[in-house]
Enzyme design. Structure first.
Site, PDB file in Angstrom:
ATOM      1  N   GLU A 144      34.949  41.471  40.294  1.00 37.58           N
ATOM      2  CA  GLU A 144      35.081  41.597  38.849  1.00 37.58           C
ATOM      3  C   GLU A 144      34.067  42.565  38.253  1.00 37.58           C
ATOM      4  OE1 GLU A 144      32.060  38.206  39.164  1.00 37.58           O
ATOM      5  OE2 GLU A 144      33.764  38.994  40.291  1.00 37.58           O
ATOM      6  N   ASN A 167      30.987  43.915  43.111  1.00 35.52           N
ATOM      7  CA  ASN A 167      30.299  42.698  43.564  1.00 35.52           C
ATOM      8  C   ASN A 167      31.242  41.866  44.438  1.00 35.52           C
ATOM      9  OD1 ASN A 167      32.022  41.770  41.434  1.00 35.52           O
ATOM     10  ND2 ASN A 167      30.733  39.952  41.269  1.00 35.52           N
ATOM     11  N   CYS A 171      33.113  39.165  44.200  1.00 38.60           N
ATOM     12  CA  CYS A 171      34.436  38.707  43.706  1.00 38.60           C
ATOM     13  C   CYS A 171      35.219  39.793  43.006  1.00 38.60           C
ATOM     14  CB  CYS A 171      34.245  37.505  42.793  1.00 38.60           C
ATOM     15  SG  CYS A 171      33.692  36.050  43.688  1.00 38.60           S
TER      16      CYS A 171
END
Length: 596
Positions: free
Chosen positions: A278, A274, A276
């Site tokens: 994570e 995704n 970011c």
């Protein structure tokens, strides 16, 4: 509806809720208050229990409302925004596959638009697209390469507002062996390029070892799998380092480590994350996230593990229910998501927890606390997921999963934990983001299309009052500097505890990320903050350290190297209202014009 006296929100939390989260009518008038928002969300998500008839739905609704209204747990933004509305798309994280054809590329563009409109962020691997200058047999033309198509995705993102409340975010990933890799690495050296994208290079262990040993490696044409040419791995790695030093991009994802920890290897190989980073996901998967506010998990200067266990249990139930009540924007995403039912329970306010425990962020004690804490959360999250699996059935890909091989009888969710950056939900919770240290004791946050919020750390404010040193002159001086380190009248113990992100040696950032990663199913969002005078060699050392400590990725940010949402600023007279205003919401309004 009257406001409950036990719901307390900061001034900044109210600003964010009013701007982004509370429902509005067609004329943009706010038509619900924060209590009603939490009621809307808890009622919608608890309704799933009626499908299984294995719990008291009314009791579940009360439990969900309690942990949200007490700011002990908050789900990702799309859940707060959309639950119980016509949109009802509740997931934050998506990965969409891009195949090497015009139809495939523009299908992915359409899917991205639908996801952005519903409030989600999208990750892509552009690695399957043939390189620039390659042949296009159908038209006898020349391919323009993945970078040119990324620019189309970026422009499309720019004109789509997510549910009318926030702009879309993307992650663009390219494999280190793609022939266009050097163009990709240096893509964001100049501001204004791909402003809606984070970019990361997917590197494997062979490349990293070649870079360490100063060896060459092969570039491969993804169209036919054939060798193109060799590059010196160390020179390419140095290009990544130097560009990240200049502008913060690209990041690195360690793709072999991600797939080594893939809990459903039988379902395929992970190629992207995704925005970011994570949440590594298979193609067309989505995941919904939520975070526990650790500032609420401390009692008598110790971690309240009993309370934490209870909140973990309720939060896992909540996040699993979200999958069933969710209105997916694309049918293929629904199909793939339901196969693995991934959830991502994380934390926020870790920096405050350490302060409350009297532990410096840059200490072995802090690392030990991180490991103990996350091992506890993941253990109990898996325990509850296993119980839900026995009651409601395991995720369909359970057979052949790591859980199946480890002897679990059932498991509801293929993953249960993630460390997200938390962003605006940490403003609502009045906590630091994710596992990040304080950015500053006082700082300006740029949010919501240019609106600026001044934030002052409440724990320092309370400590200063307790020590008898609190006054407006002191707070004004701290607000100018963002730090307490070079201010007279503050004792050394307080200065040690209240260190900020840029006052902590970057190596401790990596160590902390690695400590959490040991006990997190998915990945850890963590920015390694570097001072403005850091060298490219410093960046290189950090990236190699992350690889050796088995992080799943690494992002570095040298202060001032690009536009940021958190920054230090001189304290202006017109901000004095923040010091003097009642900063807590207890069921009333902060001003007579408040629309709540």
């Amino acid at each position: 509806m009257k406001s409950r006296n036990d719901l307390k929100l900061s001034f900044n939390a109210l600003k964010v809720l009013q701007k982004r989260y509370l429902l509005k009518d067609e004329d943009e008038n706010i038509i619900e208050n924060p209590e009603e928002m939490f009621k809307r969300v808890s009622k919608t998500v608890a309704s799933v229990d009626n499908l299984y008839n294995d719990t008291d739905t009314c009791k579940t609704e009360k439990e969900f409302y309690h942990i949200m209204s007490q700011l002990e747990f908050l789900p990702n933004s799309p859940t707060l925004m959309n639950a119980g509305t016509k949109i009802n798309q509740l997931s934050a994280c998506f990965v969409i596959y891009i195949e090497d054809s015009i139809k495939g590329i523009f299908d992915a563009l359409k899917h991205m638009a639908l996801i952005h409109k519903s409030g989600g962020g999208v990750g892509f691997s552009f690695s399957k697209i043939r390189p620039k200058g390659d042949i296009v047999k159908s038209t006898k033309g020349i391919a323009s390469g993945p970078v040119s198509f990324m620019k189309i995705f970026d422009v499309a993102t720019d004109v789509i507002k997510q549910g009318g409340r926030r702009r879309g975010a993307n992650m663009g990933i390219l494999d280190i062996r793609h022939p266009d890799i050097l163009e990709f690495i240096t893509l964001k050296e100049h501001e204004g390029i791909l402003t809606n994208f984070n970019i990361s290079v997917a590197v494997d262990n062979d490349f990293m070892n070649a870079a360490i040993d100063n060896n060459e490696y092969n570039l491969i044409n993804p169209r036919n799998g054939k060798y193109v040419k060799k590059l010196n791995a160390r020179e390419v790695f140095d290009t990544i380092v130097n560009t990240a030093w200049k502008c913060g991009d690209p990041g690195i994802i360690f793709i072999d480590e991600i797939n080594r920890k893939n809990t459903v290897p039988n379902a395929g190989k992970i190629e992207a994350t995704n925005p970011c980073a994570e949440q590594p996901l298979l193609n067309y998967e989505s995941c919904n996230l939520g975070s526990i506010n650790l500032t609420k998990m401390v009692k008598d200067h110790e971690i309240d593990f009993d309370k934490l266990k209870s909140v973990v249990e309720t939060a896992v139930h909540f996040l699993d229910n979200v999958i069933d009540v969710n209105k997916f924007p694309i049918s293929k995403v629904e199909i793939e998501t339901l196969k693995n039912r991934k959830i991502g329970l994380g934390i926020m306010g870790f920096a405050e927890m350490l302060i409350m425990l009297g532990i410096p962020y840059d200490s072995q004690y802090a690392l030990d606390t991180a490991e103990e804490l996350m091992e506890f959360i993941t253990y109990h999250a898996r325990r509850i997921s296993a119980e839900l699996g026995k009651l409601r059935g395991s995720f369909p890909n359970f057979k052949g999963s790591t859980y199946d091989k480890e002897g679990f009888q059932a498991m509801r969710n293929a993953t249960v934990t993630t460390i997200a950056p938390t962003g605006t939900i940490s403003i609502i919770a009045d906590a630091t983001s994710g596992i990040e240290p304080m950015f500053a004791v006082s700082f300006i946050r740029d949010v919501m299309e240019g609106e600026k919020l001044l934030e002052v750390n409440k724990l320092f404010e309370n400590t200063a009052k307790k020590e008898g040193i609190y006054n407006e002159k002191l707070m004004t001086e701290i607000a100018k500097k963002g730090s307490v380190q070079n201010i007279d009248g503050i004792n050394e113990n307080i200065k040690r505890i209240f260190q900020t992100a840029h006052e902590i040696n970057p190596k401790w950032h990596v160590k902390m990320q690695a400590a959490f990663q040991k006990h997190v199913d998915n990945a850890v969002s963590k920015t390694v903050n570097l001072p403005e005078n850091a060298s490219p060699e410093d960046v290189k050392e950090i990236m190699l350290m992350a690889y050796k400590l088995k992080c799943k990725g690494i992002t570095v940010y040298r202060y001032g190297s690009k536009k940021q949402v958190l920054y230090l600023n001189s304290y202006k007279n017109d901000n004095k209202k923040y010091l003097n205003a009642d900063s807590e919401y207890s069921g009333g309004c902060p001003s007579s014009s408040c629309p709540l």
